[in-house]
Each structure stands twice: as structure tokens, then as C-alpha cells.
Design a protein around this motif. Structure first.
Motif, mmCIF file in Angstrom:
data_model
loop_
_atom_site.group_PDB
_atom_site.id
_atom_site.type_symbol
_atom_site.label_atom_id
_atom_site.label_comp_id
_atom_site.label_asym_id
_atom_site.label_seq_id
_atom_site.Cartn_x
_atom_site.Cartn_y
_atom_site.Cartn_z
ATOM 1 N N UNK A 120 0.819 -1.208 0.000
ATOM 2 C CA UNK A 120 0.000 0.000 0.000
ATOM 3 C C UNK A 120 0.856 1.262 0.000
ATOM 4 N N UNK A 121 2.044 1.192 0.568
ATOM 5 C CA UNK A 121 2.945 2.349 0.517
ATOM 6 C C UNK A 121 3.395 2.605 -0.918
ATOM 7 N N UNK A 122 3.696 1.537 -1.648
ATOM 8 C CA UNK A 122 4.133 1.684 -3.036
ATOM 9 C C UNK A 122 2.998 2.161 -3.930
ATOM 10 N N UNK A 123 1.768 1.738 -3.638
ATOM 11 C CA UNK A 123 0.610 2.128 -4.445
ATOM 12 C C UNK A 123 -0.109 3.359 -3.908
ATOM 13 N N UNK A 124 0.385 3.932 -2.829
ATOM 14 C CA UNK A 124 -0.362 4.938 -2.077
ATOM 15 C C UNK A 124 -0.611 6.215 -2.862
ATOM 16 N N UNK A 125 0.306 6.597 -3.762
ATOM 17 C CA UNK A 125 0.153 7.857 -4.485
ATOM 18 C C UNK A 125 -0.773 7.748 -5.686
ATOM 19 N N UNK A 126 -1.325 6.586 -5.924
ATOM 20 C CA UNK A 126 -2.264 6.425 -7.032
ATOM 21 C C UNK A 126 -3.557 7.170 -6.741
ATOM 22 N N UNK A 127 -4.283 7.485 -7.800
ATOM 23 C CA UNK A 127 -5.580 8.156 -7.653
ATOM 24 C C UNK A 127 -6.731 7.160 -7.534
ATOM 25 N N UNK A 128 -6.428 5.891 -7.737
ATOM 26 C CA UNK A 128 -7.433 4.846 -7.627
ATOM 27 C C UNK A 128 -6.752 3.496 -7.584
ATOM 28 N N UNK A 129 -7.448 2.513 -7.018
ATOM 29 C CA UNK A 129 -6.859 1.190 -6.812
ATOM 30 C C UNK A 129 -7.781 0.115 -7.373
ATOM 31 N N UNK A 130 -7.196 -0.825 -8.119
ATOM 32 C CA UNK A 130 -7.914 -2.000 -8.614
ATOM 33 C C UNK A 130 -7.458 -3.209 -7.806
ATOM 34 N N UNK A 131 -8.420 -3.900 -7.183
ATOM 35 C CA UNK A 131 -8.142 -5.149 -6.477
ATOM 36 C C UNK A 131 -8.793 -6.265 -7.275
ATOM 37 N N UNK A 132 -7.990 -7.061 -7.938
ATOM 38 C CA UNK A 132 -8.465 -8.117 -8.836
ATOM 39 C C UNK A 132 -8.459 -9.448 -8.081
ATOM 40 N N UNK A 133 -9.639 -10.026 -7.872
ATOM 41 C CA UNK A 133 -9.713 -11.322 -7.185
ATOM 42 C C UNK A 133 -10.369 -12.375 -8.068
#
Length: 338
Positions: free
Chosen positions: A159-172
Motif C-alpha cells: 500500500x505504501x508503493x501504491x499509495x500515491x495512485x488516484x485509484x486502486x484496482x483489487x483483482x480477485x
């Protein structure tokens, strides 16, 4: 969650009644199977199943000299009538499994397509999660199994590495379930306060409608002073029919969060916590025993629908050509300013 897991043991300790003894012969093993499912299975009403009639029909196929392979087939076909992926009969030579909950539906996913055309075979991986920045402003996580334990420290890094994104995709997609505790670990990073995820009940007796009062399943927010969190940004959870059991439960709770949308196809369900019992010949039968409902106390056994306007499917031809319609839709959705 630990308290919840402890309480799930209670029904088998507190609702005791006289258990009949069965002989280790074809009739005895069939009757033992029929009886334990009759008294413990939890979705007879939801599925409108006449178990007594089904048992009568299949028992007529059993003979005093029925061979083990034939008996296993008869019992397996009886269990298939429950149409439940959590129901299995296991022996030393075979394990039955009801596959039509996913096999009769489009797959809507291809791992090679994802890895080659979207991740470029270049991604980070830890705790069973593959992740990277898909674009400069979109973070992506692929979690294929809730059986893979999630290290809180590893999740901090993700989450630290992805934290600066404007949106998150969680693919399950293709996540067949696993440990409920992994749901708690993940969900805690996306909420700011205790959140009701749903309700669970246990059987209190052999009658089909004998259930306890609902027990709330609540998720605690991770401590922001100790754990990295991802808040107040859009999150898209990608699903297909092969999302089952714990993956189904994860979708149910994530769908309740205001910044989350579910994209893809209806999940495969699996809304019952499974338990096992043993037949006189040593075969093991597993079955759904404790129904888990959503926060509105509605059954999740038949799956969770995508958010309105977010049902998307992928053709096998397009996937083979490197085009994932569900992931493309999600990327476009996050890039569109509303």
C-alpha cells in the motif's frame, strides 16, 4: 474475528442429541450420510430442496452388495443435488465436487493475458499478491487465493508503493476462497471505523429451520499510526464467477463501502461455512453448516452482483488476443473524472 471463530465451534458442543449408530455396509453408510446432511446442512429452505424425497430416490439404487465405487457414485450424485461447492465426499480413491456453480458460466479471465499484456511480466509479488502501478495514477493488486496468508508488514509495503495512485484496482478473479482472517487483514486497511460486514448463524438442532440468532461479523479498522491505509480514493474490485467462499465474503463487505465498486461478473457464492463429518467406512463428508449473510441479512450463497452499471464480461477470443474487457473497463472508469 477470533471470538467469532470460537463461537462457530459451540453448535457442535451445545446442541447435542442422540446420534444413531450405523453399520459399515452400503445401507449404513448411505443412511449416515443422508442423516448428517439432513440435520446439519443450512440451505435447504433457500434452495427449496426436499431432502427426504431425494434420499428415498437415491437409496433405491443401493443394494446389499453395492461395491464401494458404485456407492461413492450414488452418494456423490445425491450431494450434487445441493448444488453447493462447499459439499464434498472424500475417500482414499476419490473426492466428489460440484463444479457447475462455475463450469456453466463464462470464465471472464485469463492469467496469461493479465501477466503478458497488462503487467508485462514485470510486477512485484509478496504474500500471494502481485502488484504494480498500471499507469502513473492507477494502482493494481491481484490476489488469487485467500488461502495465501497476508503478512501485515508486506501489506504495508504494497500500500505504501501504491499509495500515491488516484485509484486502486483489487483483482480477485478466480479466487476460490480460503481463510476468513485474510479478509479482516485486507478490509482493515480500507475503513476508518468498526464496520459491519454481515451476520452468521449456527444450527441449534436437527430441524431444517433450527438456527441461532444472527451474530454480527464486524471488521476493525487498522491503526493508522501503525499500518499503511488506503482511504478516500476510488477502489474497484474485479470479480468473476470463480470467486467463491471467502472471496465471496470479501466482495460482500467491500461492496458496502462508499468508495468501492464491484466490476465484472456475479461471484460464485459459497455463503456457508463448511464443517465435516465421518461415515462408518471412514469416508469424510463436508457440507455448509453455518450461513453467512450480508450486512442486510440477505443470503450470499448464490453470489454477489456487480455494482450497478458495472457488469462486464470477457470473450475467450478477446482474452486470447490480449484484451481483458473487465480490466479495460476498470481502468477507463478510474481515468474518467466524474
Amino acid at each position: 474475528m477470533k471470538k467469532l471463530l470460537f463461537l462457530l465451534i459451540i453448535p457442535f458442543l451445545t446442541c447435542c442429541h442422540e446420534v444413531p449408530e450405523y453399520q459399515d455396509d452400503p445401507y449404513g453408510n448411505f443412511d449416515a450420510l443422508a442423516n448428517v446432511v439432513n440435520e446439519r446442512y443450512c440451505f435447504f429452505a433457500e434452495k427449496d430442496i426436499d431432502w427426504d424425497e431425494l434420499c428415498r430416490q437415491y437409496r433405491a439404487e443401493v443394494k446389499p452388495d453395492t461395491k464401494m465405487l458404485d456407492l461413492f457414485d450414488i452418494c456423490s450424485r445425491l450431494l450434487d443435488e445441493l448444488e453447493d461447492g462447499h459439499v464434498n465426499l472424500s475417500s482414499r480413491f476419490n473426492t466428489s465436487y460440484y463444479r457447475k456453480w462455475w463450469s456453466d458460466y463464462p470464465q471472464d479471465f485469463n492469467l496469461r493475458t493479465l501477466q503478458q499484456y497488462y503487467l508485462g511480466f514485470d510486477y512485484m509479488q509478496t504474500s500471494g499478491i502481485s502488484y504494480k502501478m498500471l499507469t502513473e495514477d492507477i494502482g493494481y493488486m491481484y490476489y488469487p487465493s485467500f488461502s495465501s496468508g497476508i503478512s501485515p508488514t508486506s501489506l504495508d509495503y504494497i500500500l505504501a508503493i501504491l499509495h500515491d495512485s488516484n485509484g486502486l484496482i483489487i483483482d480477485i478473479r478466480n479466487n476460490g476462497g480460503g481463510l476468513l482472517t485474510n479478509i479482516e487483514t485486507l478490509v482493515g486497511r480500507f475503513i476508518t471505523e468498526k464496520t459491519l460486514g454481515g451476520y452468521i448463524r449456527h444450527k441449534t438442532g436437527p430441524a431444517h429451520n433450527a438456527f441461532s440468532d444472527p451474530y454480527p461479523i464486524e471488521y476493525e479498522a487498522a491503526d493508522p499510526s501503525k499500518k499503511v491505509k488506503y482511504l478516500n480514493k476510488p477502489i474497484l474490485v474485479l470479480t468473476n464467477r470463480s470467486c467463491f467462499s471467502a472471496a465471496n465474503d470479501f466482495v460482500a463487505v467491500m461492496k458496502t463501502l462508499p468508495n468501492v465498486r464491484i466490476v465484472g461478473a456475479r461471484t460464485g457464492g459459497g455463503g456457508g461455512l463448511p464443517f465435516s463429518s465421518e461415515l462408518p467406512n471412514g469416508w469424510s463428508v463436508r457440507f455448509s453448516a453455518c450461513p453467512i449473510n450480508d450486512k442486510d441479512d440477505h443470503t450470499t450463497e448464490f453470489g454477489i452482483d456487480p455494482s450497478p452499471g458495472c457488469e462486464i464480461h470477457c470473450s475467450d477470443m478477446d482474452l486470447a488476443a490480449g484484451h481483458d474487457a473487465i480490466l479495460d473497463f476498470a481502468i477507463t472508469l478510474l481515468q474518467t473524472k466524474e
